[in-house]
Design a protein around this motif. Structure first.
Motif, mmCIF file in Angstrom:
data_model
loop_
_atom_site.group_PDB
_atom_site.id
_atom_site.type_symbol
_atom_site.label_atom_id
_atom_site.label_comp_id
_atom_site.label_asym_id
_atom_site.label_seq_id
_atom_site.Cartn_x
_atom_site.Cartn_y
_atom_site.Cartn_z
ATOM 1 N N ALA A 128 -22.064 10.525 -9.199
ATOM 2 C CA ALA A 128 -21.017 10.879 -8.236
ATOM 3 C C ALA A 128 -19.720 10.120 -8.489
ATOM 4 O O ALA A 128 -18.658 10.528 -8.013
ATOM 5 C CB ALA A 128 -21.509 10.615 -6.817
ATOM 6 N N THR A 129 -19.788 9.024 -9.249
ATOM 7 C CA THR A 129 -18.584 8.242 -9.548
ATOM 8 C C THR A 129 -17.890 8.716 -10.825
ATOM 9 O O THR A 129 -16.816 8.222 -11.155
ATOM 10 C CB THR A 129 -18.933 6.754 -9.702
ATOM 11 O OG1 THR A 129 -19.733 6.562 -10.890
ATOM 12 C CG2 THR A 129 -19.701 6.241 -8.488
ATOM 13 N N VAL A 130 -18.534 9.639 -11.561
ATOM 14 C CA VAL A 130 -17.958 10.137 -12.813
ATOM 15 C C VAL A 130 -16.956 11.244 -12.489
ATOM 16 O O VAL A 130 -17.315 12.267 -11.890
ATOM 17 C CB VAL A 130 -19.059 10.665 -13.758
ATOM 18 C CG1 VAL A 130 -18.443 11.255 -15.022
ATOM 19 C CG2 VAL A 130 -20.031 9.539 -14.103
ATOM 20 N N ALA A 131 -15.707 11.050 -12.873
ATOM 21 C CA ALA A 131 -14.644 11.993 -12.511
ATOM 22 C C ALA A 131 -14.207 12.885 -13.671
ATOM 23 O O ALA A 131 -13.486 13.860 -13.452
ATOM 24 C CB ALA A 131 -13.438 11.231 -11.976
ATOM 25 N N ASP A 132 -14.616 12.564 -14.878
ATOM 26 C CA ASP A 132 -14.159 13.322 -16.041
ATOM 27 C C ASP A 132 -15.338 13.757 -16.896
ATOM 28 O O ASP A 132 -16.389 13.111 -16.920
ATOM 29 C CB ASP A 132 -13.207 12.479 -16.900
ATOM 30 C CG ASP A 132 -11.969 12.059 -16.119
ATOM 31 O OD1 ASP A 132 -11.323 12.939 -15.544
ATOM 32 O OD2 ASP A 132 -11.681 10.844 -16.091
ATOM 33 N N GLY A 133 -15.128 14.859 -17.615
ATOM 34 C CA GLY A 133 -16.128 15.325 -18.559
ATOM 35 C C GLY A 133 -17.044 16.376 -17.957
ATOM 36 O O GLY A 133 -17.338 16.369 -16.759
ATOM 37 N N THR A 134 -17.488 17.298 -18.797
ATOM 38 C CA THR A 134 -18.468 18.300 -18.392
ATOM 39 C C THR A 134 -19.528 18.421 -19.472
ATOM 40 O O THR A 134 -19.285 18.126 -20.642
ATOM 41 C CB THR A 134 -17.809 19.686 -18.183
ATOM 42 O OG1 THR A 134 -17.170 20.097 -19.393
ATOM 43 C CG2 THR A 134 -16.814 19.653 -17.033
ATOM 44 N N TRP A 135 -20.707 18.862 -19.079
ATOM 45 C CA TRP A 135 -21.840 19.043 -19.980
ATOM 46 C C TRP A 135 -22.340 20.472 -19.861
ATOM 47 O O TRP A 135 -22.368 21.036 -18.742
ATOM 48 C CB TRP A 135 -22.971 18.067 -19.623
ATOM 49 C CG TRP A 135 -22.716 16.655 -20.043
ATOM 50 C CD1 TRP A 135 -23.260 16.019 -21.122
ATOM 51 C CD2 TRP A 135 -21.850 15.700 -19.422
ATOM 52 N NE1 TRP A 135 -22.793 14.729 -21.203
ATOM 53 C CE2 TRP A 135 -21.922 14.497 -20.167
ATOM 54 C CE3 TRP A 135 -21.022 15.728 -18.302
ATOM 55 C CZ2 TRP A 135 -21.208 13.366 -19.839
ATOM 56 C CZ3 TRP A 135 -20.295 14.597 -17.961
ATOM 57 C CH2 TRP A 135 -20.394 13.430 -18.728
ATOM 58 N N PRO A 136 -22.743 21.088 -20.970
ATOM 59 C CA PRO A 136 -23.259 22.465 -20.892
ATOM 60 C C PRO A 136 -24.503 22.569 -20.015
ATOM 61 O O PRO A 136 -24.732 23.585 -19.376
ATOM 62 C CB PRO A 136 -23.574 22.813 -22.357
ATOM 63 C CG PRO A 136 -22.781 21.846 -23.178
ATOM 64 C CD PRO A 136 -22.690 20.594 -22.363
ATOM 65 N N TRP A 137 -25.297 21.492 -20.021
ATOM 66 C CA TRP A 137 -26.576 21.523 -19.320
ATOM 67 C C TRP A 137 -26.766 20.278 -18.464
ATOM 68 O O TRP A 137 -26.291 19.195 -18.815
ATOM 69 C CB TRP A 137 -27.736 21.605 -20.324
ATOM 70 C CG TRP A 137 -27.963 22.979 -20.859
ATOM 71 C CD1 TRP A 137 -27.564 23.456 -22.081
ATOM 72 C CD2 TRP A 137 -28.604 24.052 -20.196
ATOM 73 N NE1 TRP A 137 -27.931 24.766 -22.215
ATOM 74 C CE2 TRP A 137 -28.580 25.165 -21.068
ATOM 75 C CE3 TRP A 137 -29.207 24.203 -18.952
ATOM 76 C CZ2 TRP A 137 -29.123 26.399 -20.746
ATOM 77 C CZ3 TRP A 137 -29.750 25.427 -18.620
ATOM 78 C CH2 TRP A 137 -29.711 26.505 -19.505
ATOM 79 N N ALA A 138 -27.498 20.455 -17.368
ATOM 80 C CA ALA A 138 -27.955 19.324 -16.559
ATOM 81 C C ALA A 138 -29.411 19.563 -16.182
ATOM 82 O O ALA A 138 -29.848 20.712 -16.031
ATOM 83 C CB ALA A 138 -27.106 19.171 -15.293
ATOM 84 N N ILE A 139 -30.153 18.488 -16.068
ATOM 85 C CA ILE A 139 -31.505 18.540 -15.506
ATOM 86 C C ILE A 139 -31.504 17.630 -14.282
ATOM 87 O O ILE A 139 -31.139 16.455 -14.379
ATOM 88 C CB ILE A 139 -32.568 18.069 -16.512
ATOM 89 C CG1 ILE A 139 -32.588 18.990 -17.742
ATOM 90 C CG2 ILE A 139 -33.951 18.045 -15.858
ATOM 91 C CD1 ILE A 139 -33.573 18.551 -18.823
ATOM 92 N N ARG B 251 -27.534 5.509 -21.047
ATOM 93 C CA ARG B 251 -28.009 5.170 -19.703
ATOM 94 C C ARG B 251 -26.811 4.728 -18.853
ATOM 95 O O ARG B 251 -26.296 3.611 -18.997
ATOM 96 C CB ARG B 251 -29.046 4.047 -19.803
ATOM 97 C CG ARG B 251 -30.055 3.970 -18.652
ATOM 98 C CD ARG B 251 -29.526 3.263 -17.458
ATOM 99 N NE ARG B 251 -30.604 2.952 -16.537
ATOM 100 C CZ ARG B 251 -30.457 2.914 -15.215
ATOM 101 N NH1 ARG B 251 -29.278 3.156 -14.665
ATOM 102 N NH2 ARG B 251 -31.483 2.615 -14.443
ATOM 103 N N LEU B 252 -26.356 5.621 -17.946
ATOM 104 C CA LEU B 252 -25.269 5.273 -17.033
ATOM 105 C C LEU B 252 -25.807 4.316 -15.981
ATOM 106 O O LEU B 252 -26.847 4.579 -15.366
ATOM 107 C CB LEU B 252 -24.732 6.528 -16.343
ATOM 108 C CG LEU B 252 -23.545 7.247 -16.980
ATOM 109 C CD1 LEU B 252 -23.185 8.466 -16.131
ATOM 110 C CD2 LEU B 252 -22.348 6.326 -17.102
ATOM 111 N N SER B 253 -25.116 3.221 -15.747
ATOM 112 C CA SER B 253 -25.645 2.234 -14.816
ATOM 113 C C SER B 253 -24.518 1.511 -14.101
ATOM 114 O O SER B 253 -23.342 1.623 -14.477
ATOM 115 C CB SER B 253 -26.517 1.208 -15.559
ATOM 116 O OG SER B 253 -25.733 0.519 -16.520
ATOM 117 N N ALA B 254 -24.884 0.768 -13.084
ATOM 118 C CA ALA B 254 -23.917 -0.071 -12.388
ATOM 119 C C ALA B 254 -23.529 -1.245 -13.283
ATOM 120 O O ALA B 254 -24.247 -1.585 -14.238
ATOM 121 C CB ALA B 254 -24.508 -0.570 -11.079
#
Length: 433
Positions: free
Chosen positions: A129-140, A88-91
């Protein structure tokens, strides 16, 4: 009709969901779009797709629009796929909710590196929008029609392929700053993420969920005609599957609207015509009193879920403005202390047995774009499982007929259907019948 009989709502809905999941697994398109009417199982589809993608060994990211939506999805994932590890990405100052805390395999962190490479990483569009690195094969992308296109642009580098799920009839993205300078441009940030996506990728597969499991038989055709004239949908229940009854007889003028709502699914409590200030005390008092009367008359809801008494937490009162909601809340009788009172923006995505709506145009001299927005009225009139009562001053139909559009017409801006006039007239016509 048997639930599994060919042509039944369940079979029809399952066929579309299977087609969506098939498009996710095969083909070389970069996205799949799913349009969902109110209560069609959108969140259920998101959770199922997330579980299947995670089971295939491909990590995915989920983008929601609010923290409430994020926590709700985490709770649903925990119930359906408790073995799937969730991040869970959070502030930094986020306080973990009970729903997130109860998930058997969820870690909370302010950075992707703090989450320990989970199968599913979920956060709001603003956080992603604050995440600058990394990629994922899928997004929902959940509630994709409420996501601004500039927000999609900021998170698009993080994924390769995506499933976009949302309700095209609900509220459009909004901004508190002037945005006229971008109107008509193909990349106008105030367009929804889906609108811009399809404008630049017209060949993406688009699926439409055909059944609303929330709206009763009495509401599905009304809402579909007013807000989804070109796609439509059906109710997952029949005419006799849901009932709302009152244990105490009618003894108050308010009971006329409540009895009509119990019998037909819709009720109109009309006040005398008058131009009023926005926080119309009489209209606010009527909304609060209707909730109190429904509870004091010992209402009982019968449905496919069984029999249950109508309790305050199963009633919502919706309005267009926060000060109107505050005025209604201040007049709630003691027995209605637990009733939800909020704006359309905050009621979006939620579900109740009985809803009471203060009509956005009640008591107004004019019909502004804000009050005419079809998505606002759609949200307010599509939260209920059993009945909806609309509170309004007489004269709205005349206002709609007499008030011309003052909004400028812009080049290259797709015409929105239905417009506010048509949607409001369709709902009013049904209520007055």
């Amino acid at each position: 009709m048997n639930a599994n009989q060919p042509g039944s709502p369940a079979v029809e809905a399952a066929r579309v969901v299977d087609a969506v999941l098939r498009d996710l697994r095969v083909g070389d398109h970069r996205g799949v779009v799913v349009d969902s009417p109110p209560g069609a199982g959108k969140s259920t589809l998101v959770v199922r797709a997330a579980g299947e993608l995670a089971a295939s060994g491909q990590p995915l990211m989920i983008v929601a629009q609010t923290n409430e939506q994020v926590d709700d999805l985490i709770e649903r994932l925990g119930s359906r796929f408790p073995e799937v590890r969730v991040g869970r990405l959070s502030a930094v100052d986020y306080e973990t909710s009970d729903r997130v805390r109860d998930h058997p395999a969820c870690r909370v962190g302010a950075k992707v590196g703090d989450l320990g490479a989970p199968a599913v990483t979920i956060g709001t569009a603003a956080k992603w929008a604050t995440v600058a690195d990394g990629t994922w094969p899928w997004a929902i992308v959940d509630e994709a029609y409420q996501m601004r296109s500039d927000a999609l642009l900021r998170v698009a580098p993080r994924f390769e392929r995506a499933l976009f799920v949302g309700d095209p009839g609900q509220l459009d993205p909004f901004s508190t700053v002037e945005v006229d300078r971008w109107t008509g441009l193909s990349w106008d940030p105030m367009q929804s993420a889906v609108a811009v996506l399809l404008r630049h990728n017209p060949d993406l597969p688009v699926h439409r969920l055909p059944v609303s499991w929330r709206l009763p038989h009495s509401a599905a055709s009304v809402v579909a005609e007013a807000f989804y004239p070109f796609t439509g949908f059906r109710s997952g229940t029949g005419a006799e599957d849901r009932r709302l009854t009152f244990g105490a007889p009618a003894s108050d003028p308010l009971d006329t609207a409540l009895d009509a709502a119990a019998a037909t699914g819709w009720g109109l409590h009309e006040l005398s015509p008058r131009f009023t200030i926005r926080t119309d005390a009489e209209a606010a008092g009527a909304c609060a009193a209707l909730a109190g009367r429904a509870l004091s008359r010992e209402a009982v809801a019968f449905s496919e879920l069984g029999e249950r008494p109508l309790t305050p937490d199963r009633i919502a009162i919706g309005a267009a403005h926060r000060d109107q909601a505050a005025a209604i809340r201040a007049q709630l009788p003691p027995e209605a202390a637990g009733v939800t009172v909020d704006t359309a923006n905050r009621l979006q995505g939620r579900e109740y047995d009985l809803t009471i709506v203060l009509h956005p145009l009640s008591g107004r001299r004019d019909a502004t774009a804000f009050h005419l927005e079809s998505g606002r009225l759609c949200v307010l009139t599509s939260r209920h499982r059993h009945a909806c009562v609309v509170v309004a001053r007489a004269g709205i139909a005349e206002l709609l007929d007499a008030h011309p559009s003052t909004e400028p017409v812009h080049l290259n801006v797709p015409v929105k259907f239905p417009d506010g006039w048509e949607a409001n007239q369709a709902i009013l016509a049904h209520l007055t019948r």
